[in-house]
Design a protein around this motif. Structure first.
Motif, short mmCIF file in Angstrom:
data_model
loop_
_atom_site.label_atom_id
_atom_site.label_comp_id
_atom_site.label_asym_id
_atom_site.label_seq_id
_atom_site.Cartn_x
_atom_site.Cartn_y
_atom_site.Cartn_z
N ALA A 1 12.60 94.84 0.74
CA ALA A 1 10.90 94.16 0.82
C ALA A 1 10.82 92.89 1.37
O ALA A 1 9.60 92.29 1.63
CB ALA A 1 10.96 94.05 -0.93
N GLY A 2 11.95 92.03 1.36
CA GLY A 2 11.83 90.77 1.91
C GLY A 2 11.53 90.79 3.41
O GLY A 2 10.64 90.25 3.85
N ILE A 3 12.18 91.85 4.14
CA ILE A 3 11.84 91.85 5.80
C ILE A 3 10.54 92.36 5.86
O ILE A 3 9.53 91.89 6.85
CB ILE A 3 13.02 92.79 6.30
N SER B 1 11.00 80.86 2.96
CA SER B 1 11.60 81.03 1.42
C SER B 1 11.87 82.67 1.13
O SER B 1 12.76 82.79 0.65
CB SER B 1 10.52 80.37 0.48
N LEU B 2 10.97 83.45 1.82
CA LEU B 2 11.10 84.80 1.47
C LEU B 2 12.23 85.43 2.31
O LEU B 2 13.06 86.32 1.98
CB LEU B 2 9.88 85.76 1.95
N ALA B 3 12.46 85.09 3.68
CA ALA B 3 13.31 85.34 4.47
C ALA B 3 14.98 84.90 3.77
O ALA B 3 15.77 85.62 3.91
CB ALA B 3 13.49 85.12 5.87
N LEU B 4 14.64 83.70 3.11
CA LEU B 4 16.05 83.00 2.79
C LEU B 4 16.35 83.93 1.51
O LEU B 4 17.76 84.15 1.27
CB LEU B 4 15.87 81.62 2.57
N THR C 1 8.57 94.43 -8.11
CA THR C 1 9.38 94.48 -8.58
C THR C 1 10.92 94.14 -7.92
O THR C 1 11.85 93.52 -8.39
CB THR C 1 9.79 95.97 -9.61
N GLY C 2 11.04 95.05 -6.80
CA GLY C 2 12.24 95.19 -6.02
C GLY C 2 12.44 93.60 -5.38
O GLY C 2 13.48 93.00 -5.34
N ALA C 3 11.30 92.88 -5.16
CA ALA C 3 11.33 91.46 -4.47
C ALA C 3 12.10 90.53 -5.62
O ALA C 3 12.37 89.36 -5.46
CB ALA C 3 10.16 91.06 -4.12
N MET C 4 11.55 90.79 -7.06
CA MET C 4 12.19 89.91 -8.08
C MET C 4 13.49 90.22 -8.63
O MET C 4 14.58 89.16 -9.00
CB MET C 4 11.27 89.78 -9.29
N THR D 1 12.66 87.82 11.80
CA THR D 1 12.67 87.72 10.39
C THR D 1 14.40 88.06 10.16
O THR D 1 14.98 87.40 9.55
CB THR D 1 11.86 88.38 9.54
N ALA D 2 14.60 89.31 10.90
CA ALA D 2 16.09 89.81 10.66
C ALA D 2 16.98 88.88 11.27
O ALA D 2 18.12 88.60 10.63
CB ALA D 2 16.30 91.09 11.08
#
Length: 625
Positions: free
Chosen positions: A290-292, A99-102, A22-25, A329-330
């Protein structure tokens, strides 16, 4: 042992999975993009979000199936690599990570827009510094422990949903339906590119699959967590955007970077603007966090497969988290925060995500068609293969509707991935994928190895937390005969006796006589096609099992159907109790769904062994202790 040390610990429950998905969306896709999307599509932006959610469904179902079959770090990357090989895996891994890191970097940039709303004195330098500072904080939190990360995530998400619920509950009474006229001022054709733009809003749903290795009971929690998250977020997206369009003047909403906060001020006054701005900050924080967590698992998974240097798989001694991957990633996010151009890079991230979803549906088709017996998802995507084929066509159409700049960025990225594969990966990795199994089946030539099947078997053992009991150990070492032609019972008992003689140190003729005598007492056929011949031998602590398949059938008795499946049990008198337990285990195995079909379709003796060894019969597990 070395591989076991690299495995991530299972610490995440259903609430954690729901909160991460949920947090990722809910982030920039809800708190920033609606204003930009409204400028392009008008009130039809609500339809654009609905369509984006609908076309995510096939990929969500595919991710659930693949994730329950292969709950491994890396999620999409792992499925793509194992189904289509290292070349596709290289692209899939880097695209997933990129894509997720971006998307997480976008979230932290969103922090700047709302911080400026609350504190107008902030300059752009201040905003970027704050975003970079929070990026470092979340990286340190992820390095410390996945459990600490997930607890923080649960707090952020539940608080965010509570604030959105307040906005929707009060706001629905203040909607002006005249704001929806005209509904689509630029025509429905203008809505399609907007669907591609806002598609990234749902992209975070499937990122939870990248941490599947860390989920307790993934067969249940991964599926339920993703489904519940999708339903909840879809409802909040539609309700929140509908209310915002209905209360905010069109001239103010178009291209606004704080559309929901504007709606909050109209619905709840200055307090509402502050509450929704805080909700936005919580959303951005949860997405970045959540992305990291999720994005850092892609370099980890790729390092395990030697697609990137092994240093990216380095784990913290106490935290058991991938330290180097998190730092990488960071660092990438910090660079993006400093230099990104918002709309084009949002489109580029959406394009990458669409490509990944396309690949995921192809991966599902490949895994299904490979017919590898150890591919055993606990959930199967419905309407196969038509749902996946339709999704692939829609995704391909959306990619070419994204615009020139995103396509150029994506093409450049793909070229870099190909260069990396050619000059780094190809000389190091020769692993065969599930695609090879399909080629083998079509050409009827033996070209695939058992490496993938064995890996999937190991994944299933860990997924189901199986601790081998005595029956499992017997199955692992048992003789398995795959007889190629029909035979009579007398000849069958000769073959069985000769195979068991040396293992039990008993003359084959003695064993043969015992089998014949036992069969004369009463038939050992338990049901049509299944027999369990069993005899008692002299001595102590003796027990063995021999397993037989005969597609053409063994003729045990005249007038009875031929037997295709045989479990031969041999034990000394002191093993009578275990003999009964073995019979119970066999009874459970042969009653499993599609047992006969899988038994007849097994390609060799090892696949026959896996059908028995990986059965769902009740046995002791880590979690039952």
């Amino acid at each position: 042992m070395a591989e076991k040390k690299k495995l991530l610990q299972k610490k995440l429950n259903l609430l954690d999975v729901f909160s991460i998905a949920t947090g990722a969306m809910i982030s920039s896709g809800l708190f920033i993009l609606p204003g930009l999307a409204f400028a392009k599509a008008g009130p039809a932006v609500v339809v654009a979000y609905i369509l984006a959610g609908i076309i995510v469904i096939p990929s969500m179902l595919a991710q659930i199936e693949l994730g329950t079959a292969m709950p491994k770090a890396g999620g999409s990357y792992f499925y793509i690599e194992r189904s289509m090989g290292p070349a596709a895996g290289t692209l899939g891994g880097f695209a997933s990570w990129f894509s997720l890191a971006l998307k997480s970097a976008f979230a932290l940039i969103g922090v700047g827009a709302f911080a400026n709303l609350l504190f107008p004195v902030f300059t752009e330098m201040h905003i970027k510094a704050i975003a970079i500072g929070f990026c470092i904080i979340f990286a340190l939190l992820n390095i410390k422990s996945v459990k600490h990360t997930s607890r923080f995530q649960v707090f952020l998400v539940l608080s965010l949903l509570a604030m959105l619920f307040l906005y929707c509950t009060v706001g629905i009474t203040k909607v002006n339906l005249h704001n929806f006229i005209p509904f689509s001022p630029k025509g429905f054709g203008a809505v399609i590119p907007v669907v591609g733009l806002v598609f990234v809003s749902f992209g975070g749903l499937t990122k939870v699959a990248s941490i599947a290795e860390e989920i307790k009971k993934p067969k249940k929690n991964l599926k339920m967590g993703m489904l519940i998250a999708f339903i909840v977020v879809m409802l909040f997206y539609v309700a929140t955007i509908f209310i915002t369009v209905g209360v905010v003047d069109a001239s103010k909403l178009a291209n606004s970077l704080t559309p929901i906060s504007q709606g909050g001020e109209i619905v709840l006054g200055r307090v509402g603007m502050i509450i929704l701005s805080i909700a936005a900050l919580f959303a951005f924080f949860s997405t970045a966090n959540a992305g990291i967590l999720s994005a850092s698992r892609f370099p980890l998974a790729m390092s395990r497969d030697r697609l990137v240097p092994e240093i990216f798989g380095k784990m913290g001694k106490k935290s058991q988290t991938p330290i180097i991957s998190i730092i990488l990633t960071a660092a990438f996010m910090i660079v993006m925060i400093a230099f990104l151009n918002f709309e084009n890079l949002v489109k580029a991230a959406s394009t990458m995500k669409i490509i990944l979803f396309l690949y995921t549906n192809v991966a599902l088709i490949v895994m299904r068609e490979s017919r590898i017996d150890t591919y055993r998802p606990s959930f199967r995507a419905p309407l196969y293969p038509w749902l996946q084929i339709i999704a692939i066509i829609i995704y391909a159409f959306l990619i070419f509707k994204m615009g020139t700049v995103p396509l150029i960025i994506t093409a450049f990225f793909i070229i870099l991935c190909i260069v990396w594969y050619v000059f780094y990966v190809r000389m190091r990795v020769q692993r065969k994928s599930a695609l090879v199994h399909i080629v083998e089946r079509i050409t009827n030539k033996k070209i695939a190895s058992t490496t993938l099947a064995d890996e999937l078997k190991d994944i299933l053992i860990r997924r189901d937390n199986i601790i081998e009991d005595r029956f499992d150990k017997l199955v692992k070492s048992a003789i398995i005969l795959d007889l190629k032609h029909s035979i009579e019972a007398e000849e069958f008992f000769n073959i069985v006796s000769e195979n068991l003689s040396s293992r039990l140190n008993i003359p084959s003729q003695e064993l043969h006589n015992l089998f014949v005598e036992r069969e004369q007492q009463s038939s050992t056929i338990l049901e049509p096609g299944l027999a369990i011949p069993h005899i008692i031998v002299k001595g102590e602590k003796k027990f063995d099992i021999l397993i037989v398949r005969c597609k053409d059938g063994i003729n045990f008795e005249k007038g009875e159907p031929p037997v295709h499946t045989v479990f031969v049990l041999i034990g000394s008198m002191d093993e009578r109790n275990f003999h009964l337990r073995a019979l119970m285990s066999i009874a459970h195995i042969v009653k499993e769904h599609n047992f006969d079909k899988r038994w007849f379709n097994a390609k060799n003796s090892e696949e026959l062994r896996n059908i028995i060894y990986l059965s769902t019969r009740k046995r002791e597990t880590h979690e039952s202790k």
